[in-house]
Enzyme design. Structure first.
Site, PDB file in Angstrom:
ATOM      1  N   ASN A   3       0.869  -1.176   0.000  1.00  0.00           N
ATOM      2  CA  ASN A   3       0.000   0.000   0.000  1.00  0.00           C
ATOM      3  C   ASN A   3       0.907   1.228   0.000  1.00  0.00           C
ATOM      4  O   ASN A   3       1.558   1.518   0.989  1.00  0.00           O
ATOM      5  CB  ASN A   3      -0.882  -0.041   1.259  1.00  0.00           C
ATOM      6  CG  ASN A   3      -1.691   1.225   1.446  1.00  0.00           C
ATOM      7  OD1 ASN A   3      -1.770   2.067   0.551  1.00  0.00           O
ATOM      8  ND2 ASN A   3      -2.302   1.371   2.611  1.00  0.00           N
TER       9      ASN A   3
ATOM     10  N   LYS B  78       0.006   4.252  -0.134  1.00  0.00           N
ATOM     11  CA  LYS B  78      -0.645   5.407   0.514  1.00  0.00           C
ATOM     12  C   LYS B  78      -0.490   6.643  -0.387  1.00  0.00           C
ATOM     13  O   LYS B  78      -0.481   6.501  -1.607  1.00  0.00           O
ATOM     14  CB  LYS B  78      -0.080   5.611   1.924  1.00  0.00           C
ATOM     15  CG  LYS B  78      -0.101   4.305   2.733  1.00  0.00           C
ATOM     16  CD  LYS B  78       0.203   4.461   4.187  1.00  0.00           C
ATOM     17  CE  LYS B  78       0.109   3.109   4.857  1.00  0.00           C
ATOM     18  NZ  LYS B  78       0.272   3.153   6.306  1.00  0.00           N
TER      19      LYS B  78
ATOM     20  N   HIS C   7      -9.257   1.350   5.323  1.00  0.00           N
ATOM     21  CA  HIS C   7      -7.952   1.479   5.981  1.00  0.00           C
ATOM     22  C   HIS C   7      -8.110   2.404   7.195  1.00  0.00           C
ATOM     23  O   HIS C   7      -8.890   3.357   7.147  1.00  0.00           O
ATOM     24  CB  HIS C   7      -6.918   2.049   4.999  1.00  0.00           C
ATOM     25  CG  HIS C   7      -5.519   1.945   5.525  1.00  0.00           C
ATOM     26  ND1 HIS C   7      -5.024   2.838   6.446  1.00  0.00           N
ATOM     27  CD2 HIS C   7      -4.537   1.036   5.304  1.00  0.00           C
ATOM     28  CE1 HIS C   7      -3.782   2.476   6.761  1.00  0.00           C
ATOM     29  NE2 HIS C   7      -3.464   1.382   6.073  1.00  0.00           N
TER      30      HIS C   7
ATOM     31  N   GLU D 284      -6.393   4.721   8.232  1.00  0.00           N
ATOM     32  CA  GLU D 284      -6.143   6.141   7.937  1.00  0.00           C
ATOM     33  C   GLU D 284      -7.386   6.786   7.333  1.00  0.00           C
ATOM     34  O   GLU D 284      -7.661   7.969   7.561  1.00  0.00           O
ATOM     35  CB  GLU D 284      -4.917   6.268   7.013  1.00  0.00           C
ATOM     36  CG  GLU D 284      -3.636   5.997   7.801  1.00  0.00           C
ATOM     37  CD  GLU D 284      -2.504   5.387   7.007  1.00  0.00           C
ATOM     38  OE1 GLU D 284      -2.539   5.427   5.764  1.00  0.00           O
ATOM     39  OE2 GLU D 284      -1.578   4.854   7.646  1.00  0.00           O
TER      40      GLU D 284
ATOM     41  N   GLU E 184      -4.764  -4.738  10.788  1.00  0.00           N
ATOM     42  CA  GLU E 184      -3.676  -3.775  10.953  1.00  0.00           C
ATOM     43  C   GLU E 184      -3.870  -3.027  12.272  1.00  0.00           C
ATOM     44  O   GLU E 184      -4.646  -2.049  12.319  1.00  0.00           O
ATOM     45  CB  GLU E 184      -3.678  -2.763   9.803  1.00  0.00           C
ATOM     46  CG  GLU E 184      -3.535  -3.386   8.435  1.00  0.00           C
ATOM     47  CD  GLU E 184      -3.017  -2.381   7.410  1.00  0.00           C
ATOM     48  OE1 GLU E 184      -1.927  -2.611   6.896  1.00  0.00           O
ATOM     49  OE2 GLU E 184      -3.693  -1.362   7.161  1.00  0.00           O
TER      50      GLU E 184
ATOM     51  N   GLY F   5       3.410   2.139  10.602  1.00  0.00           N
ATOM     52  CA  GLY F   5       4.396   3.200  10.401  1.00  0.00           C
ATOM     53  C   GLY F   5       5.199   3.541  11.650  1.00  0.00           C
ATOM     54  O   GLY F   5       5.869   4.565  11.697  1.00  0.00           O
TER      55      GLY F   5
ATOM     56  N   SER G 272       4.170  -2.364  10.062  1.00  0.00           N
ATOM     57  CA  SER G 272       5.633  -2.456  10.195  1.00  0.00           C
ATOM     58  C   SER G 272       6.202  -3.804   9.741  1.00  0.00           C
ATOM     59  O   SER G 272       7.171  -4.301  10.320  1.00  0.00           O
ATOM     60  CB  SER G 272       6.061  -2.135  11.628  1.00  0.00           C
ATOM     61  OG  SER G 272       5.707  -0.798  11.953  1.00  0.00           O
TER      62      SER G 272
HETATM   63  P1  13P Z   1       3.575   0.228   7.441  1.00  0.00           P
HETATM   64  O1  13P Z   1       4.002  -1.074   6.810  1.00  0.00           O
HETATM   65  O2  13P Z   1       4.305   1.402   6.912  1.00  0.00           O
HETATM   66  O3  13P Z   1       3.564   0.115   8.928  1.00  0.00           O
HETATM   67  O4  13P Z   1       2.032   0.466   7.005  1.00  0.00           O
HETATM   68  C1  13P Z   1       1.123  -0.546   7.147  1.00  0.00           C
HETATM   69  C2  13P Z   1      -0.136  -0.175   6.468  1.00  0.00           C
HETATM   70  O5  13P Z   1      -0.862   0.695   6.914  1.00  0.00           O
HETATM   71  C3  13P Z   1      -0.465  -0.840   5.196  1.00  0.00           C
HETATM   72  O6  13P Z   1      -1.769  -0.584   4.801  1.00  0.00           O
END
Ligand code: 13P
Length: 252
Positions: A10, A12, A97, A99, A167, A173, A212
């Site tokens: 992803n 983003k 997601h 976010e 997640e 992140g 992560s």
């Molecule tokens: P990271 O791998 O950067 O922690 O992000 C995970 C994520 O949100 C994938 O959708």
């Protein structure tokens, strides 16, 4: 039934035209073809979907979107319909997601409607769930994720057109990864829900872990029971890292 692993990236809100070089590099690192034993997916910003579909060509690398509207078309300025992603060559779309749930206040009901639109358009919906740190520390993680699964699962979903992604928000992140025990326990919790949902037709839907994931921990996480691959953010942006995660998965 044996579940096919899915290694999904992803991107983003990252990626200009020049980032397409990562696709070329990934293909080169993988000898021009993705491994046949599992599925590999990259979800770039919508502006790059059509280009990256062309870049991926017949390599077996699938391309997906990161969100879609629940309607097929209409007066929704700035939104993108699942059918548009499909038309651009996407095979998957991420919905719900954390976010988007946080930034846009998306509810379970909205996520469910988006996932239904995705499936209706012929896309595979990746439905994301996950608890915040405060919810985990309050002992509510199983309850929160259970409610998200119950509330977000699309009607008409089956083991082929729907993927779940767990997640934990605090692991995204941050470099903090959930422990193998916590991941296994949550995936078992989700699996139990899927076995009951829709008269059992979701029993074999894939459940990805995200948060992560890196080349150094991917193999250990993906080897866990009921973990059918990963949804990878930061480490999917660089071909070398994403390719190393793919390589680490080949022995599983
Ligand atoms: P990271 O791998 O950067 O922690 O992000 C995970 C994520 O949100 C994938 O959708």
């Amino acid at each position: 039934m044996e579940r096919r692993m899915l290694i999904a990236g992803n991107w983003k809100m990252n990626g200009l035209q020049k980032a397409r070089k990562e696709v070329a590099d990934l293909l080169a690192l993988q000898g021009g073809k993705m491994p046949s034993m599992f599925d590999v997916l990259l979800c770039p910003p919508a502006t790059l979907v059509a280009d990256m579909v062309r870049d991926a060509g017949a390599s077996g690398l699938a391309i997906g979107g990161q969100d879609c509207h629940h309607a097929d078309h209409g007066a929704h300025t700035g939104d993108i319909a699942a059918s548009m992603l499909k038309d651009a060559g996407a095979a998957y779309v991420i919905v719900g997601h954390s976010e988007r749930r946080a930034d846009h206040g998306e509810s379970n009901a909205q996520v469910k409607a988006k996932a239904e639109a995705a499936i209706a358009a012929g896309l595979i919906a990746i439905v994301c769930v996950g608890e915040t740190l405060a919810e985990r520390e309050a002992g509510q993680a199983f309850d929160v994720v259970g409610k998200q699964v119950d509330g977000s699962l699309p009607e008409g979903a089956d083991g082929q057109n729907c993927v779940l992604a767990y997640e934990p928000v605090w692991a995204i992140g941050t470099g903090k990864v959930a422990t193998p025990e916590d991941i296994a326990a949550m995936h078992a919790h989700i699996r139990a829900k899927l076995e009951k949902a829709g008269g059992g037709i979701l029993a074999n839907a894939r459940i990805l872990y995200g948060g992560s994931v890196k080349p150094s921990n991917a193999e250990q996480i993906f080897a866990l029971r009921d973990v059918d691959g990963g949804l990878i953010g930061g480490a999917s942006l660089k071909a070398a890292d994403f390719s190393a995660i793919i390589d680490a998965s080949k022995s599983l």
